[in-house]
Design an enzyme around this catalytic site. Sequence first.
Site, PDB file in Angstrom:
ATOM      1  N   ARG A  26       0.815  -1.215   0.000  1.00 22.93           N
ATOM      2  CA  ARG A  26       0.000   0.000   0.000  1.00 22.93           C
ATOM      3  C   ARG A  26       0.853   1.272   0.000  1.00 22.93           C
ATOM      4  NH1 ARG A  26      -5.583  -0.013   1.600  1.00 22.93           N
ATOM      5  NH2 ARG A  26      -6.424  -2.018   1.038  1.00 22.93           N
ATOM      6  N   ARG A  30      -3.179   6.938   1.052  1.00 18.10           N
ATOM      7  CA  ARG A  30      -3.647   8.188   1.675  1.00 18.10           C
ATOM      8  C   ARG A  30      -2.665   8.848   2.628  1.00 18.10           C
ATOM      9  NH1 ARG A  30      -9.097   5.463   3.393  1.00 18.10           N
ATOM     10  NH2 ARG A  30      -7.561   3.808   3.376  1.00 18.10           N
ATOM     11  N   ARG A  39      -6.286  11.598  -5.907  1.00 14.32           N
ATOM     12  CA  ARG A  39      -7.505  10.863  -5.580  1.00 14.32           C
ATOM     13  C   ARG A  39      -8.726  11.783  -5.627  1.00 14.32           C
ATOM     14  NH1 ARG A  39     -11.544   8.960  -4.541  1.00 14.32           N
ATOM     15  NH2 ARG A  39     -12.226   7.465  -2.973  1.00 14.32           N
ATOM     16  N   ASP A  76      -6.801  -2.404  -7.426  1.00 13.64           N
ATOM     17  CA  ASP A  76      -7.376  -3.000  -6.222  1.00 13.64           C
ATOM     18  C   ASP A  76      -7.745  -4.436  -6.518  1.00 13.64           C
ATOM     19  OD1 ASP A  76      -8.343  -1.940  -3.409  1.00 13.64           O
ATOM     20  OD2 ASP A  76      -9.744  -3.474  -4.070  1.00 13.64           O
ATOM     21  N   TYR A 151     -15.346 -10.824   0.377  1.00 16.92           N
ATOM     22  CA  TYR A 151     -16.058  -9.578   0.055  1.00 16.92           C
ATOM     23  C   TYR A 151     -17.285  -9.857  -0.807  1.00 16.92           C
ATOM     24  CZ  TYR A 151     -12.078  -7.000   1.926  1.00 16.92           C
ATOM     25  OH  TYR A 151     -11.121  -6.508   2.753  1.00 16.92           O
TER      26      TYR A 151
HETATM   27  O1  CP3 Z   1      -0.082  -1.455  -2.513  1.00 12.96           O
HETATM   28  C1  CP3 Z   1      -0.344  -0.523  -3.287  1.00 12.96           C
HETATM   29  O2  CP3 Z   1       0.099   0.639  -3.129  1.00 12.96           O
HETATM   30  C2  CP3 Z   1      -1.136  -0.814  -4.543  1.00 12.96           C
HETATM   31  C3  CP3 Z   1      -2.532  -0.575  -4.467  1.00 12.96           C
HETATM   32  C4  CP3 Z   1      -3.467  -1.464  -3.649  1.00 12.96           C
HETATM   33  C5  CP3 Z   1      -4.694  -0.966  -3.153  1.00 12.96           C
HETATM   34  N1  CP3 Z   1      -5.391  -2.006  -2.634  1.00 12.96           N
HETATM   35  C6  CP3 Z   1      -5.137   0.436  -3.235  1.00 12.96           C
HETATM   36  C7  CP3 Z   1      -6.233   0.910  -2.365  1.00 12.96           C
HETATM   37  C8  CP3 Z   1      -3.409  -2.830  -3.359  1.00 12.96           C
HETATM   38  C9  CP3 Z   1      -2.297  -3.835  -3.609  1.00 12.96           C
HETATM   39  C10 CP3 Z   1      -4.640  -3.159  -2.707  1.00 12.96           C
HETATM   40  C11 CP3 Z   1      -4.983  -4.523  -2.278  1.00 12.96           C
HETATM   41  C12 CP3 Z   1      -6.196  -4.750  -1.494  1.00 12.96           C
HETATM   42  N2  CP3 Z   1      -7.416  -4.144  -1.614  1.00 12.96           N
HETATM   43  C13 CP3 Z   1      -6.309  -5.747  -0.491  1.00 12.96           C
HETATM   44  C14 CP3 Z   1      -5.231  -6.714  -0.117  1.00 12.96           C
HETATM   45  C15 CP3 Z   1      -4.170  -6.098   0.720  1.00 12.96           C
HETATM   46  C16 CP3 Z   1      -4.622  -5.652   2.073  1.00 12.96           C
HETATM   47  O3  CP3 Z   1      -4.398  -4.462   2.368  1.00 12.96           O
HETATM   48  O4  CP3 Z   1      -5.114  -6.471   2.832  1.00 12.96           O
HETATM   49  C17 CP3 Z   1      -7.623  -5.682   0.015  1.00 12.96           C
HETATM   50  C18 CP3 Z   1      -8.202  -6.547   1.113  1.00 12.96           C
HETATM   51  C19 CP3 Z   1      -8.315  -4.669  -0.712  1.00 12.96           C
HETATM   52  C20 CP3 Z   1      -9.741  -4.268  -0.590  1.00 12.96           C
HETATM   53  C21 CP3 Z   1      -9.889  -2.857  -0.210  1.00 12.96           C
HETATM   54  N3  CP3 Z   1      -9.605  -1.793  -1.036  1.00 12.96           N
HETATM   55  C22 CP3 Z   1     -10.358  -2.334   1.018  1.00 12.96           C
HETATM   56  C23 CP3 Z   1     -10.767  -3.169   2.210  1.00 12.96           C
HETATM   57  C24 CP3 Z   1     -10.350  -0.950   0.892  1.00 12.96           C
HETATM   58  C25 CP3 Z   1     -10.879   0.052   1.880  1.00 12.96           C
HETATM   59  C26 CP3 Z   1     -10.032   0.159   3.082  1.00 12.96           C
HETATM   60  C27 CP3 Z   1      -9.191   1.366   3.009  1.00 12.96           C
HETATM   61  O5  CP3 Z   1      -7.970   1.264   3.244  1.00 12.96           O
HETATM   62  O6  CP3 Z   1      -9.782   2.447   2.752  1.00 12.96           O
HETATM   63  C28 CP3 Z   1      -9.837  -0.618  -0.378  1.00 12.96           C
HETATM   64  C29 CP3 Z   1      -9.613   0.732  -0.926  1.00 12.96           C
HETATM   65  C30 CP3 Z   1      -8.223   1.076  -1.343  1.00 12.96           C
HETATM   66  N4  CP3 Z   1      -7.429   0.287  -2.130  1.00 12.96           N
HETATM   67  C31 CP3 Z   1      -7.533   2.272  -1.049  1.00 12.96           C
HETATM   68  C32 CP3 Z   1      -6.280   2.183  -1.692  1.00 12.96           C
HETATM   69  C33 CP3 Z   1      -5.187   3.214  -1.730  1.00 12.96           C
HETATM   70  C34 CP3 Z   1      -8.066   3.443  -0.251  1.00 12.96           C
HETATM   71  C35 CP3 Z   1      -9.257   4.053  -0.913  1.00 12.96           C
HETATM   72  C36 CP3 Z   1      -9.115   5.522  -1.263  1.00 12.96           C
HETATM   73  O7  CP3 Z   1      -8.034   6.025  -1.612  1.00 12.96           O
HETATM   74  O8  CP3 Z   1     -10.173   6.172  -1.250  1.00 12.96           O
END
Ligand code: CP3
Length: 344
Positions: A26, A30, A39, A76, A151
């Site tokens: 990640r 943010r 974003r 994602d 999910y």
């Molecule tokens: O690692 C990176 O920088 C690459 C991008 C990446 C994102 N999600 C961007 C993201 C990767 C590799 C993921 C994987 C992901 N997404 C996982 C597996 C890894 C983990 O963290 O467990 C999972 C379970 C998800 C599902 C997901 N996406 C959730 C539960 C959420 C909301 C929670 C949160 O952190 O807000 C997301 C949204 C998300 N994916 C964001 C980002 C940067 C935040 C949303 C935003 O910017 O508005």
Amino acid sequence: MAAVRRKVMEVLEGSTVSPPPIWLMRQAGRYLPEYRRTRAAAGSFLDLCYSPDLATEVTLQPIRRYAFDAAILFSDILVIPDGLKRNVHFVEGSGPRMDPIDEDAIMALAPEGVLGHLAPVMQAVRQIRAELPAETTLLGFCGAPWTVATYMIAGHGTPDQAPARLFGYRHPKAFAHLLAVLADLSADYLVAQIDAGADAVQIFDSWAGVLGEAEFEAYAVAPVARIIRSVKARRPQAKVIAFAKGAGLQLATYRQKTGADMIGLDWSVPLSFAKDLQKDGPVQGNLDPMRVVSGGKALDEGIDAILEALGQGPLVFNLGHGITPAADPDHVTQLVDRVRGMHR
Ligand code: CP3
């Protein structure tokens, strides 16, 4: 062209690189003000994922700041259910939402159009590779079938994945079908990312830790093994990282059973056990993301303990899970400098 050394790839091939290469799960996100700006301009989170220009921009932001040894494609894991038309959306402040799937909808899943829907992601991979420094590894990724299924069944994130665990006991045939569809689609998706320019790929099984022994085999090991087998059958040179968060003692056989080249470790994995796992091949991890939020001595001590235990073998330094929005970008500078030996 002179051969470039991509350090993460060297570790994936089994070499010890010192100091170890580093990237953070990640790393685009943010905690970075420049991410929050892009974003906000993108509109919705999925618009950001499906805009090759914006996805390229946010992928490169942490590379510009920290010169990490790997970039990870910005996307994602839930673009797969989105491609399967599960009505995925991201609700500000409360995470992802989609229509909860039932037995009939599982049997009616139509994976045919999904890769076409994800064409902008492959376009982003091509653009990122073209703009990345030659020495930086580019990682593609997907979610593991179990984690994506949690999910799809609940329709949102849950603390313990109870809805998916229950569904697996009540509807074993439909659940097995769902995992198989996700595995085959994920394998095609990873092959497409590799063909577009990803050097290696990571499979995220973020919710592997809630599974009992038999379910871990059936839901976490078998589908990931199926993905890796399929990818390697078609792209024999492909390198795969598998991250099964919370898998604990199950990690002892996870690499061998799945065929992963490197295994990701969360911060609950004891370093003594991690050292044993490293005897079988490269490991990645495993700093507690809260140490990055804390900074200071807690950050330094956590880093030093990992380097001390695992630095003499094949290691990619990473966190034990994603960096959180509360992390101070200056603490990430402290982390990178210390791993690279600048303040030790
Ligand atoms: O690692 C990176 O920088 C690459 C991008 C990446 C994102 N999600 C961007 C993201 C990767 C590799 C993921 C994987 C992901 N997404 C996982 C597996 C890894 C983990 O963290 O467990 C999972 C379970 C998800 C599902 C997901 N996406 C959730 C539960 C959420 C909301 C929670 C949160 O952190 O807000 C997301 C949204 C998300 N994916 C964001 C980002 C940067 C935040 C949303 C935003 O910017 O508005």
